[in-house]
Structures are given as C-alpha cells and as structure tokens.
Design a protein around this motif. Sequence first.
Motif, PDB file in Angstrom:
ATOM      1  N   ILE A  96       0.337  10.162   0.511  1.00  9.80           N
ATOM      2  CA  ILE A  96      -0.399  11.030  -0.542  1.00  9.80           C
ATOM      3  C   ILE A  96       0.645  11.636  -0.504  1.00  9.80           C
ATOM      4  CG2 ILE A  96      -2.332  11.314  -0.889  1.00  9.80           C
ATOM      5  CD1 ILE A  96      -3.578   9.558   0.041  1.00  9.80           C
ATOM      6  N   ASN A  97       0.456  12.527   0.777  1.00 14.38           N
ATOM      7  CA  ASN A  97       0.525  14.216   0.035  1.00 14.38           C
ATOM      8  C   ASN A  97       2.027  14.226  -0.490  1.00 14.38           C
ATOM      9  OD1 ASN A  97      -1.916  14.700   0.767  1.00 14.38           O
ATOM     10  ND2 ASN A  97      -0.731  14.784   3.524  1.00 14.38           N
ATOM     11  N   ALA A  98       2.951  13.391  -0.225  1.00 17.93           N
ATOM     12  CA  ALA A  98       4.356  14.092  -0.269  1.00 17.93           C
ATOM     13  C   ALA A  98       4.126  13.650  -1.943  1.00 17.93           C
ATOM     14  CB  ALA A  98       5.560  12.756  -0.001  1.00 17.93           C
ATOM     15  N   LEU A  99       3.676  12.601  -2.687  1.00 18.52           N
ATOM     16  CA  LEU A  99       3.052  12.237  -4.202  1.00 18.52           C
ATOM     17  C   LEU A  99       2.969  13.990  -4.900  1.00 18.52           C
ATOM     18  CD1 LEU A  99       2.613   8.925  -4.279  1.00 18.52           C
ATOM     19  CD2 LEU A  99       4.764  10.045  -4.922  1.00 18.52           C
ATOM     20  N   ARG A 100       2.034  14.402  -4.039  1.00 18.52           N
ATOM     21  CA  ARG A 100       0.938  15.448  -4.827  1.00 18.52           C
ATOM     22  C   ARG A 100       2.450  16.457  -4.672  1.00 18.52           C
ATOM     23  NH1 ARG A 100      -4.427  14.427  -0.812  1.00 18.52           N
ATOM     24  NH2 ARG A 100      -5.851  13.468  -2.703  1.00 18.52           N
ATOM     25  N   ALA A 101       2.857  16.708  -3.151  1.00 20.84           N
ATOM     26  CA  ALA A 101       3.686  17.829  -3.582  1.00 20.84           C
ATOM     27  C   ALA A 101       4.874  17.815  -5.196  1.00 20.84           C
ATOM     28  CB  ALA A 101       5.099  17.848  -2.308  1.00 20.84           C
ATOM     29  N   LEU A 102       5.620  16.445  -5.357  1.00 19.71           N
ATOM     30  CA  LEU A 102       5.842  16.069  -6.247  1.00 19.71           C
ATOM     31  C   LEU A 102       5.510  16.286  -7.515  1.00 19.71           C
ATOM     32  CD1 LEU A 102       7.808  13.406  -4.760  1.00 19.71           C
ATOM     33  CD2 LEU A 102       8.828  15.121  -4.797  1.00 19.71           C
ATOM     34  N   GLY A 103       4.121  16.405  -7.246  1.00 20.19           N
ATOM     35  CA  GLY A 103       3.824  16.478  -8.563  1.00 20.19           C
ATOM     36  C   GLY A 103       2.734  15.327  -9.698  1.00 20.19           C
ATOM     37  N   ALA A 104       2.148  14.470  -7.830  1.00 19.79           N
ATOM     38  CA  ALA A 104       1.315  13.816  -8.534  1.00 19.79           C
ATOM     39  C   ALA A 104       0.186  13.997  -8.330  1.00 19.79           C
ATOM     40  CB  ALA A 104       1.494  13.015  -7.784  1.00 19.79           C
ATOM     41  N   ARG A 105      -0.990  13.278  -9.244  1.00 21.62           N
ATOM     42  CA  ARG A 105      -2.897  13.237  -9.577  1.00 21.62           C
ATOM     43  C   ARG A 105      -2.719  12.633  -8.676  1.00 21.62           C
ATOM     44  NH1 ARG A 105      -4.324  13.259 -14.384  1.00 21.62           N
ATOM     45  NH2 ARG A 105      -6.241  13.811 -13.387  1.00 21.62           N
ATOM     46  N   ILE A 106      -3.887  12.481  -7.086  1.00 20.58           N
ATOM     47  CA  ILE A 106      -4.476  11.427  -6.739  1.00 20.58           C
ATOM     48  C   ILE A 106      -5.910  11.459  -6.058  1.00 20.58           C
ATOM     49  CG2 ILE A 106      -3.968   9.509  -4.635  1.00 20.58           C
ATOM     50  CD1 ILE A 106      -0.820  10.073  -5.522  1.00 20.58           C
TER      51      ILE A 106
ATOM     52  N   MET B 166       1.102  -1.254  -0.218  1.00 25.73           N
ATOM     53  CA  MET B 166      -0.154  -0.015   0.017  1.00 25.73           C
ATOM     54  C   MET B 166       0.832   1.098  -0.254  1.00 25.73           C
ATOM     55  SD  MET B 166      -0.929   0.109   4.167  1.00 25.73           S
ATOM     56  CE  MET B 166      -2.136  -1.645   4.135  1.00 25.73           C
ATOM     57  N   ARG B 167       2.374   1.372   0.299  1.00 26.74           N
ATOM     58  CA  ARG B 167       2.757   2.315   0.437  1.00 26.74           C
ATOM     59  C   ARG B 167       3.863   2.349  -1.240  1.00 26.74           C
ATOM     60  NH1 ARG B 167       2.629   1.115   6.743  1.00 26.74           N
ATOM     61  NH2 ARG B 167       0.852   2.250   7.194  1.00 26.74           N
ATOM     62  N   PHE B 168       4.474   1.129  -0.324  1.00 28.30           N
ATOM     63  CA  PHE B 168       5.717   1.591  -2.017  1.00 28.30           C
ATOM     64  C   PHE B 168       4.862   1.556  -3.916  1.00 28.30           C
ATOM     65  CE2 PHE B 168       8.595  -1.230   1.194  1.00 28.30           C
ATOM     66  CZ  PHE B 168       8.347  -0.479   1.573  1.00 28.30           C
ATOM     67  N   LEU B 169       3.671   1.141  -3.509  1.00 27.88           N
ATOM     68  CA  LEU B 169       3.366   1.196  -5.100  1.00 27.88           C
ATOM     69  C   LEU B 169       2.893   1.996  -5.300  1.00 27.88           C
ATOM     70  CD1 LEU B 169       2.249  -2.588  -5.683  1.00 27.88           C
ATOM     71  CD2 LEU B 169       4.345  -1.755  -6.317  1.00 27.88           C
ATOM     72  N   PRO B 170       2.215   3.122  -4.379  1.00 32.79           N
ATOM     73  CA  PRO B 170       1.127   4.073  -5.497  1.00 32.79           C
ATOM     74  C   PRO B 170       2.901   5.292  -5.945  1.00 32.79           C
ATOM     75  CG  PRO B 170       0.095   4.299  -3.235  1.00 32.79           C
ATOM     76  CD  PRO B 170       1.617   3.167  -3.881  1.00 32.79           C
ATOM     77  N   PRO B 171       4.080   5.529  -5.634  1.00 31.35           N
ATOM     78  CA  PRO B 171       5.317   6.275  -6.088  1.00 31.35           C
ATOM     79  C   PRO B 171       5.035   5.673  -7.694  1.00 31.35           C
ATOM     80  CG  PRO B 171       5.624   5.826  -3.373  1.00 31.35           C
ATOM     81  CD  PRO B 171       4.502   5.150  -4.132  1.00 31.35           C
ATOM     82  N   VAL B 172       5.278   4.391  -6.763  1.00 31.44           N
ATOM     83  CA  VAL B 172       5.172   3.331  -8.862  1.00 31.44           C
ATOM     84  C   VAL B 172       4.456   3.853 -10.046  1.00 31.44           C
ATOM     85  CG1 VAL B 172       5.562   0.644  -9.898  1.00 31.44           C
ATOM     86  CG2 VAL B 172       6.706   1.685  -7.698  1.00 31.44           C
ATOM     87  N   ALA B 173       3.102   3.800  -9.006  1.00 24.05           N
ATOM     88  CA  ALA B 173       1.371   3.740 -10.392  1.00 24.05           C
ATOM     89  C   ALA B 173       1.533   5.529 -10.634  1.00 24.05           C
ATOM     90  CB  ALA B 173       0.149   4.027  -9.698  1.00 24.05           C
ATOM     91  N   THR B 174       2.336   6.092  -9.847  1.00 22.82           N
ATOM     92  CA  THR B 174       3.108   7.467 -10.635  1.00 22.82           C
ATOM     93  C   THR B 174       3.507   7.549 -12.033  1.00 22.82           C
ATOM     94  OG1 THR B 174       4.322   8.177  -9.679  1.00 22.82           O
ATOM     95  CG2 THR B 174       2.768   8.936  -8.920  1.00 22.82           C
TER      96      THR B 174
ATOM     97  N   GLU C 188       7.514  14.288 -12.146  1.00 24.53           N
ATOM     98  CA  GLU C 188       8.820  15.764 -12.196  1.00 24.53           C
ATOM     99  C   GLU C 188       9.984  15.785 -10.936  1.00 24.53           C
ATOM    100  OE1 GLU C 188      10.712  18.581 -13.061  1.00 24.53           O
ATOM    101  OE2 GLU C 188       9.170  16.926 -14.245  1.00 24.53           O
ATOM    102  N   GLY C 189       9.204  14.716  -9.153  1.00 24.93           N
ATOM    103  CA  GLY C 189      10.241  14.947  -8.141  1.00 24.93           C
ATOM    104  C   GLY C 189      10.916  16.164  -7.547  1.00 24.93           C
ATOM    105  N   GLY C 190      11.476  15.660  -7.105  1.00 21.45           N
ATOM    106  CA  GLY C 190      12.339  17.317  -6.664  1.00 21.45           C
ATOM    107  C   GLY C 190      12.081  17.123  -4.874  1.00 21.45           C
ATOM    108  N   THR C 191      12.437  17.418  -3.979  1.00 20.91           N
ATOM    109  CA  THR C 191      12.338  18.202  -2.216  1.00 20.91           C
ATOM    110  C   THR C 191      11.345  17.897  -1.833  1.00 20.91           C
ATOM    111  OG1 THR C 191      14.306  18.984  -2.977  1.00 20.91           O
ATOM    112  CG2 THR C 191      12.869  19.362  -0.438  1.00 20.91           C
ATOM    113  N   VAL C 192      10.805  17.085  -0.969  1.00 20.35           N
ATOM    114  CA  VAL C 192       9.373  17.457  -0.227  1.00 20.35           C
ATOM    115  C   VAL C 192      10.026  16.770   1.342  1.00 20.35           C
ATOM    116  CG1 VAL C 192       9.195  14.830  -0.306  1.00 20.35           C
ATOM    117  CG2 VAL C 192       7.173  15.758  -0.014  1.00 20.35           C
ATOM    118  N   GLU C 193       8.839  17.248   2.089  1.00 13.47           N
ATOM    119  CA  GLU C 193       8.916  16.737   3.463  1.00 13.47           C
ATOM    120  C   GLU C 193       8.145  15.820   3.804  1.00 13.47           C
ATOM    121  OE1 GLU C 193       8.240  20.942   6.048  1.00 13.47           O
ATOM    122  OE2 GLU C 193      10.728  21.189   5.441  1.00 13.47           O
ATOM    123  N   ILE C 194       8.825  15.246   5.089  1.00 11.80           N
ATOM    124  CA  ILE C 194       7.105  14.095   5.308  1.00 11.80           C
ATOM    125  C   ILE C 194       7.204  14.017   6.805  1.00 11.80           C
ATOM    126  CG2 ILE C 194       9.070  12.240   4.912  1.00 11.80           C
ATOM    127  CD1 ILE C 194       6.575  10.537   3.513  1.00 11.80           C
ATOM    128  N   ASP C 195       6.718  13.427   7.207  1.00  5.93           N
ATOM    129  CA  ASP C 195       6.320  12.909   8.505  1.00  5.93           C
ATOM    130  C   ASP C 195       6.593  11.126   9.434  1.00  5.93           C
ATOM    131  OD1 ASP C 195       6.231  12.829  11.247  1.00  5.93           O
ATOM    132  OD2 ASP C 195       4.822  14.050  11.817  1.00  5.93           O
TER     133      ASP C 195
END
Length: 456
Positions: A143-153, A112-120, A172-179
């Motif tokens: 979810i929020n980190a991927l959106r910050a990196l340019g994903a649509r979820i 559930m956590r490794f594959l949403p980034p793959v799906a982008t 696109e990727g780039g810099t992201v903050e995550i807790d």
Amino acid sequence: MTDTPAPSALWPAPLADGPVRASVTVPGSKSVTNRALVLAALSAEPGWVRRPLRSRDSQLMADSLRAMGVGIEETVSSSSAGDGETGEAWRIIPAALHGPATVDVGNAGTVMRFLPPVATLAAGDIRFDGDPRSYERPLGEVINALRALGARIDDDGRGALPLTVHGGGALEGGTVEIDATNSSQFVSALLLSAPRFNQGVEVRHVGSNLPSMPHIRMTVEMLRAAGAQVDTPEAGGEKNVWRVTPGALLGRDMVVEPDLSNAQPFMAAALITGGTVTVPDWPRRTTQPGDALRAIFTEMGGSCELTDAGLVFTGSGKIHGIDVDLGDVGELTPGVAAVAALADSESVLRGVQHLRMHETDRLAALTAEINALGGDVTETADGLRIRPRPLHGGTFHTYDDHRMATAGAVIGLAVRGVLIENVATTAKTLPDFPRMWADMLAGTGTGTGTGTGAGA
C-alpha cells in the motif's frame, strides 16, 4: 471426482499398510498460474495460459481480473506452437481495466498483493475484501509503495484489507523502497505491473532479510518471457534492487509447470513407508521452490532420480532428522516438520520466521498440533526444533491452511487415529486431495486434482 468432506467434518487420515507405490500427477503451480494470469491480463494482445491450476486461489485471481474487465475464456485446445500441447487452457483477452468493481481475495496472498498494483491502472474504484484471516496478513508495504509511486488508496490507516484503490487509468511509477522481510510477494507485486507504469519501477528492498528468493526469480523470468526488460542483482545489478523498464507486454502461450510444492505430501509418503512415488513432468530446470524437495528428502533418508517418466522418489524405510535453512523455501516447512516428527533424530528448521504471517501462524500451528498428538516441538526465534517422540491419534486442526491439512495427512500415514479438521481447505491449491491420497495408497495414483474441487 469424489465428494470432499465439508469444512466441519473430521477426515480420518488413512494409515498406510505397506510401502506406497504409485505415480501421482500433481496439478499446475499456483504461483506460476497466478503470475501468468496477471501478465496476460496486462499484455498488449491476447495470450494463452495452458495447464492452469484450477483451485480456489487461481479461481479468485481469474474472477478478480474478470471483474476489472479482462476476458478469460476457459477451453480445451491445441497449442498454437505446434508442439502437440493439448489440454485445459485459458485464453486471456486484455481490455481497458475499469471499475467500479469488488475483488474477493479469499485468503490468497498472490491475489491480495498482486492485484492492487493492477487496480491502479484501472479507470475507477476497485474495492478489495476477503476472508477474516486476510485482514490480519501484512499488506502495508505494498500500500505504502503504491502511494509513493502515485496511487490513491483508502485503507483507513490499517495497512491491511479491506481497502479501495482509486484507479486513475495509469500510474506514474519510479523508485520506491520496500521492506519485504515478511513476504517476497511484496517485491513481485510491484514488478509484475511495472511495465505498464509510466516510468516503470525501481524496487529497493531495505529490510534485513528477504525470504523466498526463488519466487522473485520466478517473477523475473516470467516477466522476461513476456517481453519485459528487467535488471536484477543476479545480473550484476545492485544488491536487493530490481528495475523494470516501461513497455508493452506481449501475449504469450504459457504452459504451467506441475506444482512441485504440492508433490511434497506424496513424496513424503514414499519416504515414510519405504515406497516409491513417481511425479510425471518434473521439470529439469525450474524456479519453483519445491524443487528443493529432492535434496531435503534425500538428506532425510530417501533417494531420487530424474527420468523421462518424471521424478522417481524412493524411501529407504528410515527417516533421519535434518538441520536445514528453509528461508528460500518456507512453504515446504509444514511438510518437512510432519516428516521430522516421525524421524529417528532431532530436526531444526531455520530461517522461516516469516511463516508467522502466512495463511495462519504456521510455526505456532505446527507446534500446537504435533504436540497435541504427543510430539515435542518448540518454537525458536526463526523456526522449529523437533524432537521425535511416539505419537498418538487425535484431531489435527488446520486453521484453514492447506499445508497444515496435508501435513496432518502425512503424519496420519504412520499414526493411527489422526482426524483432519477441514481437509477441504486443500482446495486452495490441491483440489480433490482426499481422492488423490486414496488413489496413491491404493497404488493407482492416477488422479491429477485438476478439477474444481470443493471450493493460491
């Protein structure tokens, strides 16, 4: 292979009638297998994953990648490295990822956590769904980190499953903050796919605590083995910051280590009965959290030796309480708690508040189930306090959590009449556990649990 009891059945946990003496070959690591599958799927050329774990979690990962277009051929073959390595292997054939597709995550955190980034990175919509418990597990940071990196979820604002990733074929990727206070998998999820992001990724953990650091180190080492460039805090970088440079991943021949955390119940059996259990192929160097069992169970009364035959662990016949911070190795908590309930003195397990968000609320579940057998367990802010008392038989509920099931089996070695509800849930990472347990008690210990099991 013996039949695994149905989920509705109560499995009588066998009582040990003397010291256990067995060699137990445990199946491959779920954590390594599922990371290897993701990295191989994102590589620029075909690769091999050898000695993979065949369990519910790993099958969910493989089936999900297949749904997105990845070729995975299951076979038995020899190693191309010429080292004589043989056995079950999966050949991974990367392809252009695409939708529409539906991913069933079950209750597997890695899926559930490794594959949403793959799906982008897929062209098309990828829908994620799973077991009812998966809806309650935290996913909002990913979810929020991927959106910050340019994903649509689309997740309807839940920050959890079910959700749909609208893949655009790239990110696109780039810099992201995550807790990542609730799970180190949030960091690993972003790092694993990062070489394929246009700008790579810089992940900054901004929470107060980061559990399970060995799993992040495992992710980093496996990325580097696949050809990725990764800068880490351990390598002189900023604290709690990881950087992955964009670039092609190389198809590799990856051999999966035995799952050391799944060796825990068998080592616990030696500790409780004053016996000896040998675990073949225990690596001399590893990033797996389960390696900490050597120190933890030694402090609780056992001794171990790493030999050419594997890890030889011997119990002394006495079990001592322990005061230990399990923050880096939280998955070991259920097994340690089970042993502590049979010890000669109080135990305090610290640093595992994040377990409230695992397959179940493990702290509440352990407290309820051990106390139902006559124990004295109380929750603390970050763990458990366990005061040993004479235990009696009864039903030990598992909450569809594989580590709860094995913890109940450990207690059942010393307490007559323990009935495990849904022991079949062990198929998540330890297929055919009841047969392996019976073989160990019979002194054969030959089972590997590498079959498909009843169902990481």
